[in-house]
Design an enzyme around this catalytic site. Structure first.
Site, mmCIF file in Angstrom:
data_model
loop_
_atom_site.group_PDB
_atom_site.id
_atom_site.type_symbol
_atom_site.label_atom_id
_atom_site.label_comp_id
_atom_site.label_asym_id
_atom_site.label_seq_id
_atom_site.Cartn_x
_atom_site.Cartn_y
_atom_site.Cartn_z
ATOM 1 N N SER A 104 0.842 -1.183 0.000
ATOM 2 C CA SER A 104 0.000 0.000 0.000
ATOM 3 C C SER A 104 0.893 1.254 0.000
ATOM 4 O O SER A 104 1.711 1.408 -0.893
ATOM 5 C CB SER A 104 -0.956 -0.053 1.200
ATOM 6 O OG SER A 104 -2.031 0.830 1.035
ATOM 7 N N HIS A 137 -7.836 -5.661 0.291
ATOM 8 C CA HIS A 137 -6.592 -4.888 0.336
ATOM 9 C C HIS A 137 -5.557 -5.515 1.267
ATOM 10 O O HIS A 137 -4.355 -5.406 1.027
ATOM 11 C CB HIS A 137 -6.915 -3.462 0.789
ATOM 12 C CG HIS A 137 -5.777 -2.510 0.668
ATOM 13 N ND1 HIS A 137 -5.196 -2.173 -0.541
ATOM 14 C CD2 HIS A 137 -5.081 -1.818 1.617
ATOM 15 C CE1 HIS A 137 -4.223 -1.305 -0.343
ATOM 16 N NE2 HIS A 137 -4.121 -1.083 0.951
#
Length: 248
Positions: free
Chosen positions: A95, A227
């Protein structure tokens, strides 16, 4: 190489790896800690020395102000690596950490004459791709909405006012750093591997564009999940990291 040689709060080693032939430097997500990569270190040691970058503003660096600039975070990491550059590390970022890892790789090459062995990026669009629309991170509800979208935080924590006061300031600074990132089209000379969860709302169309950031081999891999598909580093993810290291 041993865990004792890293005593700086900014770079943490988790397991002894005195005979390791390769090194993996890991960069956590927004609001994340170096310890996120402890399970990966446990799985890869002693063949690989795994190091985790600890950003300012959290845990043993809590007295330092959080940094709202991806480039500043990368400069610190590159300088730490340059102090002990052998063997040249593979950089792994998830990320926000993917952007910090990419910028660190760029600075290692440009400023220190060190070519990373490889770059593994996860859960983030390529630096040359547009960011999502800016959000008003001063509003607490915006932060909480983003956390719900990414599914990375126990909902019970978000309902606890005292806990929110502890983790939201750092998260706010990290999100600001990502939003302020200007983008970059640098082409690295090391292999690049891009990971993503197949239900990740952040990377539906941006992962494959990491191919434009290397003149060497590019590989991409999708995993079941959102995610935070890599939480706890299940065997499939650990195996993919090993495979990426073998190409470095």
């Amino acid at each position: 190489m041993t865990a004792q040689r890293y005593r700086t709060p900014a770079m943490r080693a988790f397991h002894e790896a005195p005979q390791a032939a390769s090194r993996l430097v890991c960069f956590p997500h927004a609001g994340g800690f170096a310890s996120y990569f402890f399970p990966l270190s446990r799985a890869l040691a002693p063949a690989v020395e795994v190091l985790g970058v600890q950003y300012p503003g959290r845990l043993d660096r809590s007295e330092e102000p959080a940094v709202e600039d991806i480039g500043v975070l990368a400069e610190e990491a590159a300088a730490l690596i340059a102090d002990d550059p052998h063997p040249p590390p593979t950089l792994f970022g998830h990320s926000m950490g993917a952007l910090v890892a990419f910028e660190t790789a760029k600075r290692l090459t440009r400023d220190h004459g060190i070519t990373p062995a490889g770059l593994i990026v996860s859960g983030m669009r390529a630096p040359s791709r547009p960011r999502r629309r800016p959000r008003d991170w001063d509003r607490e509800e915006e932060l909480l909405d983003e956390m719900r979208l990414l599914s990375g935080t126990d909902p019970a924590l978000m309902e606890d006012e005292e806990l929110r006061e502890l983790f939201l300031p750092v998260l706010r600074s990290d999100f600001r750093a990502v939003n302020a990132y200007p983008g970059d089209d640098t082409v690295l000379s090391c292999p690049v591997t891009a990971f993503a969860g197949d239900e990740d709302p952040v990377t539906p169309d941006g992962v494959h564009h990491w191919a434009t950031h290397t003149s060497a081999e590019f590989t991409t891999r999708s995993f079941p999940g959102d995610h935070f598909y890599l939480k706890g580093f299940p065997p499939s993810v650990t195996a993919a990291v090993r495979e990426a290291l073998s190409r470095s």
